[in-house]
Design a protein around this motif. Structure first.
Motif, PDB file in Angstrom:
ATOM      1  N   GLY A 303      33.371  53.243  47.875  1.00  0.00           N
ATOM      2  CA  GLY A 303      32.864  51.932  47.458  1.00  0.00           C
ATOM      3  C   GLY A 303      33.926  50.853  47.485  1.00  0.00           C
ATOM      4  N   VAL A 304      35.194  51.233  47.698  1.00  0.00           N
ATOM      5  CA  VAL A 304      36.289  50.245  47.798  1.00  0.00           C
ATOM      6  C   VAL A 304      36.797  50.273  49.243  1.00  0.00           C
ATOM      7  N   PRO A 305      36.622  49.187  49.993  1.00  0.00           N
ATOM      8  CA  PRO A 305      36.980  49.227  51.427  1.00  0.00           C
ATOM      9  C   PRO A 305      38.478  49.067  51.684  1.00  0.00           C
ATOM     10  N   TYR A 306      39.280  49.074  50.655  1.00  0.00           N
ATOM     11  CA  TYR A 306      40.725  48.877  50.819  1.00  0.00           C
ATOM     12  C   TYR A 306      41.495  50.131  50.399  1.00  0.00           C
ATOM     13  N   LEU A 307      42.743  50.147  50.852  1.00  0.00           N
ATOM     14  CA  LEU A 307      43.637  51.243  50.426  1.00  0.00           C
ATOM     15  C   LEU A 307      44.172  50.906  49.035  1.00  0.00           C
ATOM     16  N   PRO A 326      53.707  57.477  30.939  1.00  0.00           N
ATOM     17  CA  PRO A 326      53.828  56.833  32.254  1.00  0.00           C
ATOM     18  C   PRO A 326      53.016  55.546  32.331  1.00  0.00           C
ATOM     19  N   ARG A 327      53.538  54.594  33.064  1.00  0.00           N
ATOM     20  CA  ARG A 327      52.807  53.359  33.332  1.00  0.00           C
ATOM     21  C   ARG A 327      52.403  53.364  34.796  1.00  0.00           C
ATOM     22  N   LEU A 328      51.128  53.095  35.026  1.00  0.00           N
ATOM     23  CA  LEU A 328      50.595  53.164  36.392  1.00  0.00           C
ATOM     24  C   LEU A 328      50.501  51.762  36.979  1.00  0.00           C
ATOM     25  N   VAL A 329      51.013  51.627  38.204  1.00  0.00           N
ATOM     26  CA  VAL A 329      50.905  50.341  38.907  1.00  0.00           C
ATOM     27  C   VAL A 329      49.999  50.555  40.114  1.00  0.00           C
ATOM     28  N   LEU A 330      48.938  49.757  40.195  1.00  0.00           N
ATOM     29  CA  LEU A 330      47.997  49.882  41.316  1.00  0.00           C
ATOM     30  C   LEU A 330      48.087  48.638  42.194  1.00  0.00           C
ATOM     31  N   ARG A 331      48.010  48.866  43.506  1.00  0.00           N
ATOM     32  CA  ARG A 331      47.995  47.726  44.443  1.00  0.00           C
ATOM     33  C   ARG A 331      46.829  47.909  45.405  1.00  0.00           C
ATOM     34  N   LEU A 332      46.115  46.834  45.587  1.00  0.00           N
ATOM     35  CA  LEU A 332      44.993  46.853  46.528  1.00  0.00           C
ATOM     36  C   LEU A 332      45.508  46.271  47.844  1.00  0.00           C
ATOM     37  N   VAL A 333      45.422  47.048  48.930  1.00  0.00           N
ATOM     38  CA  VAL A 333      46.065  46.634  50.186  1.00  0.00           C
ATOM     39  C   VAL A 333      45.025  46.663  51.305  1.00  0.00           C
ATOM     40  N   ASP A 334      44.995  45.579  52.122  1.00  0.00           N
ATOM     41  CA  ASP A 334      44.034  45.583  53.237  1.00  0.00           C
ATOM     42  C   ASP A 334      44.660  46.245  54.469  1.00  0.00           C
ATOM     43  N   LYS A 336      45.896  45.135  57.098  1.00  0.00           N
ATOM     44  CA  LYS A 336      47.118  44.531  57.662  1.00  0.00           C
ATOM     45  C   LYS A 336      48.319  44.746  56.747  1.00  0.00           C
ATOM     46  N   GLY A 337      48.090  45.379  55.629  1.00  0.00           N
ATOM     47  CA  GLY A 337      49.193  45.651  54.706  1.00  0.00           C
ATOM     48  C   GLY A 337      49.381  44.553  53.675  1.00  0.00           C
ATOM     49  N   THR A 338      48.481  43.585  53.644  1.00  0.00           N
ATOM     50  CA  THR A 338      48.590  42.491  52.667  1.00  0.00           C
ATOM     51  C   THR A 338      48.142  42.989  51.289  1.00  0.00           C
ATOM     52  N   VAL A 339      48.956  42.682  50.291  1.00  0.00           N
ATOM     53  CA  VAL A 339      48.602  43.087  48.933  1.00  0.00           C
ATOM     54  C   VAL A 339      47.608  42.072  48.374  1.00  0.00           C
ATOM     55  N   LEU A 340      46.392  42.534  48.049  1.00  0.00           N
ATOM     56  CA  LEU A 340      45.339  41.644  47.576  1.00  0.00           C
ATOM     57  C   LEU A 340      45.339  41.516  46.057  1.00  0.00           C
ATOM     58  N   ALA A 341      45.758  42.579  45.387  1.00  0.00           N
ATOM     59  CA  ALA A 341      45.751  42.533  43.914  1.00  0.00           C
ATOM     60  C   ALA A 341      46.699  43.588  43.380  1.00  0.00           C
TER      61      ALA A 341
END
Lengths: 441, 280
Positions: A303-307, A326-334, A336-341
């Motif tokens: 349901g999430v089209p991004y990596l 532990p602290r978790l860091v999430l990155r939404l990447v399209d 092209k490798g652009t970080v969206l969030a």
């Protein structure tokens, strides 16, 4: 040339050793499929186009599972067995047979008593092994003749056992989160089995109660890793608990269970995808190898089209890596490798993540368990033992031999060493001296 | 001022190693000049110096052992240093058993100090044992590879001596055993090395079986180790059954020795090796 002569010919043996060497060298130089990531395997022929046809035709990227390598091993085994038979016969005749007329020996006339056996010879380790018809034969280290048969039988046993294992091995990898249970017959994370074996069906359910890592104080490197396992027998309803630790194997129902060295944290996430759609997932990330490093993982969520790129770090303020939250860091990447969030989460925290909502409901641990059943391991180690004993006999205790022939009123004496005669010249001289001393006494 | 005088444990460790190097260098100079210029007094002095160096080196290794909590086998610095110590000690033992190995020191002494020096130029930081490295079989595995290397170093020395005896007429070479004996010494020590290498592989396979359920995984180090062992097998086979001796046998032994160096010191750095932890 008969088949037996062909397989025992020196040139055949040498050729087989060299072909084995060539095969292993190729496997050492060309990346092999079973140990190389898929993308690297794909890149290699592109980087070496002139080798690509060979790679395909001869299976150079999977040498040890090719037919030609099995045939090579089989030929090597046959050659070893043929050679072994000849060597046993040779060692037997050398140890027990009557002395043969040794042309080319350096015979020396000596004076000796009729009953022979100078005590100094016995003290020097020479045993009388033959006495008849005016011929006497003394041997030192007669077992040295059996070095070659032992060495080669050891190699034959290792080869045969390796073939047996390759055909019948069963090996599976299990990846469990704390609280998770692997039911009998469920699929394994990774499973390997020989052509004559089936995938492992473990008769009990395996549950992971806890993962207990211990770390070195200063660096946070892994010191010890244990897993608390629960075995549930579905037929008898019995439950038993064991602790599995690296280097402390558990044997159960003929299977050996090993604690794998891979472990890490499991992050239980709930994604709110909008329009009332929820997606619960677990991100299992490998534990950082030292305190200052981070653990990384890339994930796809339905349901999430991004990596989603995830990393986690342990709280540097907490002295114990084990107690650290532990602290978790999430990155939404399209694509092209652009970080969206980007979103950082502590346990039980939630936040927005691009167009989605995300909540880290809890953090646990995961661990890997290896389950194997191998037939022939004992044979391999016994074969290795024979190789070592055999080569030890050859190089550490070469045979020395004294021949004494009656010649008229006196005697002729010859001495020889099976190997490295130059090392034992002094021993020979001392034997002759003892004879002179005896004559003078 | 006080902080300037404070010696950290790591500085103490490397300091002892540099002191060792100083003794080894002096011993090498005395030994080589003693053997080449036929000065027995120099040679005797070299043995006093090497014994002193060996004692300091041994103390440095024990000190590091106490600091790190494990034997010297987990980083280039430790591996090379312990290999040098084992090579020297074993050479002295062999020399006592076989006095005609005397000239082997021409290669063993400098090789030992080179190993320590190369180790000193790598990162001497202490590393902690991973959990799979706690098996007793690992200790046998590592020890026998070191013993094999020390033994093969003597085989290499006598192979080189043989070639020099055939190709040159240096005066000091006349003090060596006869060429046939030199050749035979190289052959026998290659045989010893072959056995020790086999024991190292056996104990390694038992360790691997105990630690992760495989006795053999075609890891780069395992593969290169097997290649080296098979090469030595070919060398011994050629000598035993094909009558190889002399210069071509000596050259083949040098190739085998080079392979053993690749297997011990380079294969571990290859990508994906489970042995990577030991030589980083």
């Amino acid at each position: 040339m008969s088949r037996k002569q062909f397989f025992s010919a020196r040139r055949t043996v040498l050729t087989l050793i060299l072909l084995n060497l060539l095969a292993i060298s190729v496997a050492a130089l060309v990346p092999q499929r079973f140990e190389t990531p898929a993308q690297d395997i794909g890149q290699w022929p592109l980087a070496h186009p002139w080798l690509a046809p060979w790679l395909q035709g001869f299976g150079l990227d999977r040498v040890f599972s090719t037919v030609w390598f099995s045939v090579l091993l089989l030929f090597s085994l046959i050659a070893l067995l043929v050679s072994l038979r000849l060597q046993v016969a040779h060692a037997w005749s050398k140890t027990f047979a009557a002395p043969q007329d040794a042309a080319g020996e350096h015979w020396r006339p000596v004076s000796m008593p009729d009953h022979l056996h100078p005590a100094a010879w016995r003290r020097a380790g020479y045993l009388l092994v033959f006495a008849s018809d005016g011929k006497w034969r003394y041997l030192k280290n007669p077992w040295g003749y059996w070095g070659n048969p032992l060495l080669h039988s050891g190699m034959a046993i290792i080869l045969a056992a390796s073939l047996l294992m390759a055909l019948t091995q069963q090996r599976s990898l299990l990846h469990l989160n704390e609280g998770e249970v692997h039911a009998p017959g469920t699929e394994w994370l990774v499973s390997e089995c020989g052509p004559l074996a089936d995938t492992i069906v473990f008769p009990e359910a395996i549950g992971l109660d806890y993962v207990l890592p211990e770390f070195w104080g200063q660096t946070g490197e892994l010191k010890r890793l244990s897993s608390g396992l629960r075995f549930v027998d579905p037929r008898q309803g019995t439950i038993s608990q064991v602790t599995l630790t690296v280097n402390a194997i558990v044997t159960r129902h003929g299977f050996r269970l090993y604690q794998g060295t891979n472990f890490g944290h499991s992050f239980y996430l709930e994604f709110n995808l909008g329009e009332g759609r929820q997606q619960a997932v677990i991100f299992d990330i490998k534990h950082p190898s030292t305190r200052g490093e981070a653990g990384y993982g890339n994930f796809r969520v339905v349901g999430v089209p991004y990596l989603i790129k995830a990393k986690y770090v342990l709280d540097p303020q907490t002295p114990s890596t084990l107690a650290s939250t532990p602290r978790l860091v999430l990155r939404l990447v399209d694509d092209k490798g652009t970080v969206l969030a980007e979103q950082t989460l502590a346990p039980d925290a939630s936040g927005t993540f691009g167009p989605y909502g995300v909540r880290l409901s809890r953090v646990g641990r995961w661990s890997s368990i290896i389950v194997t059943r191998l037939h022939g391991m004992g044979m391999v180690f016994f074969g290795f033992f024979l190789v070592i004993v055999g080569s030890g006999l050859i190089y550490f205790s070469p045979v020395r031999e004294i021949l004494v022939y009656r010649a008229g009123e006196g005697f002729l004496l010859a001495w020889r060493a099976g190997k490295f005669a130059l090392f034992y010249q002094k021993e020979y001289e001392s034997l002759l001296n003892s004879l002179r001393t005896w004559n003078h006494s | 001022m006080e902080s300037l005088l404070t010696i950290t444990p790591l500085a103490m460790d490397t300091g002892l190693h540099w002191l060792t190097v100083a003794f080894y260098v002096m011993a090498t100079i005395a030994n080589v000049s003693g053997l080449i210029f036929l000065r027995q007094s120099y040679e005797k002095t070299s043995y006093r110096l090497i014994m002193a160096g060996l004692a300091i080196h041994g103390a440095a290794l024990v000190y590091r052992w106490v600091l790190s909590g494990h034997g010297p086998y987990l980083a280039k610095y430790e591996v090379l240093s312990s290999c040098a110590w084992v090579s020297l000690t074993l050479f002295l033992v062999y020399r006592r058993l076989y006095p005609w190995l005397r000239q082997g020191s021409i290669l063993v002494f400098p090789a030992s100090f080179l190993m320590v020096v190369i180790g000193l130029f790598t990162n001497p930081a202490l590393k902690k044992l991973p959990p799979t490295f706690t098996s007793i079989w690992l200790v046998f595995h590592i020890s026998f590879y070191k013993i094999a290397l020390a033994t093969l170093l003597i085989a290499l020395a006598f192979s080189i001596f043989y070639i020099l005896q055939q190709r040159t007429a240096y005066h000091w070479l006349k003090k060596l055993p006869t060429p046939a004996e030199t050749d035979s010494i190289a052959y026998r020590f290659a045989g010893f090395g072959f056995i020790f290498w086999a024991i190292a592989m056996l104990s390694g396979s038992i360790w691997a079986y105990q630690s992760w359920g495989r006795f053999w995984g075609w890891d780069p180090i395992e593969t290169w180790s097997l290649i080296t062992w098979l090469f030595f097998g070919v060398y011994l086979h050629l000598r035993r059954f094909f009558g190889w001796y002399g210069v071509r046998a000596a050259c083949l032994l040098m190739v085998c020795f080079a392979l053993s160096i690749v297997a011990l010191f380079f294969a571990g750095s290859m990508t994906g090796s489970i042995h990577a932890a030991y030589f980083q």
